[in-house]
Design a protein around this motif. Structure first.
Motif, short mmCIF file in Angstrom:
data_model
loop_
_atom_site.label_atom_id
_atom_site.label_comp_id
_atom_site.label_asym_id
_atom_site.label_seq_id
_atom_site.Cartn_x
_atom_site.Cartn_y
_atom_site.Cartn_z
N VAL A 1 75.97 51.14 36.79
CA VAL A 1 75.77 50.14 35.74
C VAL A 1 77.02 49.94 34.90
O VAL A 1 77.27 48.86 34.37
CB VAL A 1 74.56 50.54 34.85
CG1 VAL A 1 74.36 49.57 33.70
CG2 VAL A 1 73.29 50.61 35.70
N VAL A 2 77.82 51.01 34.75
CA VAL A 2 79.05 50.93 33.97
C VAL A 2 80.21 51.50 34.77
O VAL A 2 80.01 52.36 35.63
CB VAL A 2 78.94 51.69 32.62
CG1 VAL A 2 77.92 51.04 31.71
CG2 VAL A 2 78.62 53.17 32.84
N ASP A 3 81.42 51.01 34.50
CA ASP A 3 82.64 51.63 35.03
C ASP A 3 83.08 52.70 34.03
O ASP A 3 83.33 52.40 32.85
CB ASP A 3 83.74 50.58 35.20
CG ASP A 3 83.42 49.59 36.32
OD1 ASP A 3 82.96 50.04 37.38
OD2 ASP A 3 83.61 48.37 36.10
N VAL A 4 83.15 53.93 34.48
CA VAL A 4 83.45 55.06 33.60
C VAL A 4 84.96 55.30 33.57
O VAL A 4 85.58 55.60 34.60
CB VAL A 4 82.72 56.33 34.06
CG1 VAL A 4 83.05 57.50 33.13
CG2 VAL A 4 81.22 56.09 34.12
N GLU A 5 85.55 55.16 32.38
CA GLU A 5 86.98 55.41 32.23
C GLU A 5 87.24 56.86 31.82
O GLU A 5 88.17 57.50 32.30
CB GLU A 5 87.58 54.44 31.20
CG GLU A 5 87.50 52.99 31.65
CD GLU A 5 88.09 52.02 30.63
OE1 GLU A 5 88.56 52.49 29.57
OE2 GLU A 5 88.06 50.80 30.87
N ASP A 6 86.40 57.39 30.92
CA ASP A 6 86.56 58.78 30.48
C ASP A 6 85.19 59.33 30.11
O ASP A 6 84.68 59.03 29.03
CB ASP A 6 87.50 58.85 29.27
CG ASP A 6 87.80 60.29 28.85
OD1 ASP A 6 87.18 61.21 29.42
OD2 ASP A 6 88.64 60.48 27.96
N PRO A 7 84.58 60.16 30.98
CA PRO A 7 83.24 60.68 30.68
C PRO A 7 83.23 61.60 29.46
O PRO A 7 82.22 61.66 28.75
CB PRO A 7 82.85 61.43 31.95
CG PRO A 7 84.13 61.70 32.67
CD PRO A 7 85.04 60.58 32.31
N ALA A 8 84.33 62.30 29.19
CA ALA A 8 84.35 63.24 28.06
C ALA A 8 84.20 62.51 26.73
O ALA A 8 83.55 63.01 25.80
CB ALA A 8 85.65 64.04 28.08
N THR A 9 84.80 61.32 26.63
CA THR A 9 84.70 60.55 25.37
C THR A 9 83.65 59.45 25.45
O THR A 9 83.38 58.79 24.44
CB THR A 9 86.06 59.92 25.04
OG1 THR A 9 86.43 59.02 26.10
CG2 THR A 9 87.14 60.98 24.86
N GLY A 10 83.07 59.24 26.63
CA GLY A 10 82.08 58.19 26.78
C GLY A 10 82.68 56.80 26.79
O GLY A 10 82.02 55.83 26.40
N THR A 11 83.93 56.69 27.25
CA THR A 11 84.59 55.39 27.31
C THR A 11 84.19 54.69 28.61
O THR A 11 84.49 55.18 29.70
CB THR A 11 86.12 55.55 27.25
OG1 THR A 11 86.47 56.29 26.08
CG2 THR A 11 86.81 54.20 27.22
N VAL A 12 83.52 53.56 28.47
CA VAL A 12 83.01 52.84 29.64
C VAL A 12 83.20 51.34 29.46
O VAL A 12 83.43 50.85 28.35
CB VAL A 12 81.50 53.13 29.87
CG1 VAL A 12 81.24 54.63 30.02
CG2 VAL A 12 80.64 52.54 28.76
N ARG A 13 83.09 50.63 30.57
CA ARG A 13 83.04 49.17 30.55
C ARG A 13 81.79 48.75 31.32
O ARG A 13 81.49 49.30 32.39
CB ARG A 13 84.28 48.57 31.21
CG ARG A 13 85.55 48.67 30.39
CD ARG A 13 86.77 48.07 31.09
NE ARG A 13 87.15 48.84 32.28
CZ ARG A 13 86.95 48.44 33.52
NH1 ARG A 13 86.32 47.28 33.78
NH2 ARG A 13 87.34 49.19 34.54
N LEU A 14 81.07 47.77 30.79
CA LEU A 14 79.89 47.27 31.49
C LEU A 14 80.32 46.57 32.77
O LEU A 14 81.28 45.80 32.77
CB LEU A 14 79.12 46.28 30.61
CG LEU A 14 78.51 46.80 29.31
CD1 LEU A 14 77.80 45.66 28.59
CD2 LEU A 14 77.55 47.95 29.56
#
Length: 434
Positions: free
Chosen positions: A393-406
């Motif tokens: 559902v999202v493109d995960v850039e950094d799982p540790a910080t929760g940085t994502v793009r829909l």
């Protein structure tokens, strides 16, 4: 007579509170052992409700798969267990037997039921409350048995109002458990979740109709393995204390707070349904009178209670939730590992559901923030299954910080799988009580 399981109750908490603190949190773990592997011999009753609305013929493979799955379920019912099959449209009607009662499973009745299922065709609307009402009537007279239903649908509950469905669920609460499955992607997750949560069952998507038969067989197998019909978590708290909430937190999140039934001025029961050999975790939060340094109290007593067919209760296990007020910050600020883990798992489920709702409503900023937080929580807790669902559902850039793009495009089946499975949790190791 079925072998009775042995129950144990363990409490995990940090009992130390700072001066003036007024809230106690604990994880109550209930474990049932001693039941034989495989089917139980306890009294049981089973109903399968199959959506036969017109949309089940689009494509025709859905109706064919539903027939096949229902026949697989019938084959999995234990000899002697009374059962029935119900066809659901804008009304509910008996498929097998022809009149409103349950018949014991044997070679003859299974063959007759499967022949009746082979004749099922699609046509009509959808009124799930009507299906539940018929199941409720069919279970009358089987109150001492482990009563389980399967409900399959492929569409929206369009031929009754939401209050109608809510009223039907309320009438069935405590009467039977119901596992719900949605086939395809045209049904509404929130509707089936309401049924499943109200009736202490599960909800899931079967996006590919070819997966129905194995899923139905597994649900029946699980139901046939239950050994005790009606088990409740009874919480007693002293004068001046009150239970703020009770949530099952493993194997899935389910809020039981509103299901409390008072059993005295200071105690209440929370239903947990039928049990086989398994373990479940519950988060209990108790509000207490603010204490001062040196005070100690029993904040709550958690008892597991079995209710027999005559309504008599017997205690299966017990654990104590304590509160000790201290001025030692090293003690009072230590967050219990189990409490912290499951608080995060509950937040994870809420973040997913809120994020998907915001996405549906076009609030992309909120959706990104909520689903990003979900990615972060899944990573922190090691919930790999949920992390995989989120990545669709999202493109995960950094799982540790929760940085994502829909993601710009998301398959309906992927979004619905994430939604329906959002409440499934991973357990934390029980190495110590603190």
């Amino acid at each position: 007579m079925s072998a009775q399981p042995q129950f144990s109750v363990s409490v995990y908490q940090n009992e130390y509170l700072s001066d003036g603190a007024a809230e106690v949190n604990a994880i109550v773990t209930v474990t049932s052992t001693g039941t034989p592997a495989g089917p139980s011999t306890a009294r049981a009753a089973q109903i399968v409700m199959v959506d036969c609305s017109g949309s089940m013929d689009y494509p025709p493979t859905k109706m064919a798969a539903a027939r096949q799955a229902t026949k697989a379920a019938i084959d999995a019912i234990r000899d002697g267990v009374p059962f029935a099959v119900v066809a659901g449209t804008h009304v509910a009607r008996m498929v097998f037997p022809g009149t409103e009662y349950l018949v014991p499973a044997d070679a003859s009745t299974r063959a007759a039921a499967k022949a009746a299922v082979d004749r099922l065709t699609a046509g009509g609307g959808t009124a799930i409350g009507q299906w539940l009402a018929l199941a409720d009537r069919l279970f009358t007279g089987h109150e001492g048995a482990i009563r389980h239903a399967i409900l399959l649908t492929d569409g929206k509950d369009e031929h009754e109002s939401p209050p109608d469905l809510d009223a039907a669920i309320a009438r069935c609460e405590g009467r039977f458990t119901c596992d719900c499955r949605g086939v395809g992607t045209d049904w509404v997750v929130a509707e089936l979740r309401r049924v499943a949560q109200g009736l202490l069952g599960t909800v899931d998507i079967v996006a590919d109709p070819r997966g129905l038969a194995a899923d139905f067989e597994a649900m029946i197998g699980n139901a046939m393995g239950k050994a005790v019909a009606d088990v409740r978590l009874r919480l007693w708290s002293p004068q001046g204390a009150s239970v703020k909430f009770v949530k099952q937190v493993a194997p899935a999140v389910a809020d039981l707070t509103a299901k409390r039934v008072a059993t005295g001025p200071l105690a209440g029961d929370y239903p947990t349904g039928a049990w086989g050999a398994e373990s479940r975790d519950y988060h209990v939060c108790v509000a207490v009178r603010p204490g001062t340094v040196g005070d100690e109290m029993l904040a709550a007593r958690a008892s597991l209670v079995m209710i027999d067919s005559s309504g008599q209760a017997s205690v299966l296990g017990q654990g104590l939730i304590r509160a000790v007020w201290t001025d030692d910050a090293a003690l009072s600020t230590k967050i219990n590992r189990q409490v912290a883990h499951y608080t995060g798992q509950a937040e994870l489920a809420d973040a997913i559901q809120s994020g998907l709702e915001a996405r549906k409503n076009g609030d992309l900023d909120t959706a990104t923030a909520k689903l990003g937080r979900a990615v972060q929580l899944a990573a922190q807790s090691g919930n790999e299954d949920t992390a995989k669902l989120l990545s669709k559902v999202v493109d995960v850039e950094d799982p540790a910080t929760g940085t994502v793009r829909l993601k710009a495009r998301v398959a309906d089946a992927d979004e619905m799988a994430l939604d329906t499975r959002s409440s499934k949790t991973v357990r934390v190791g029980k190495g110590s009580k603190n």
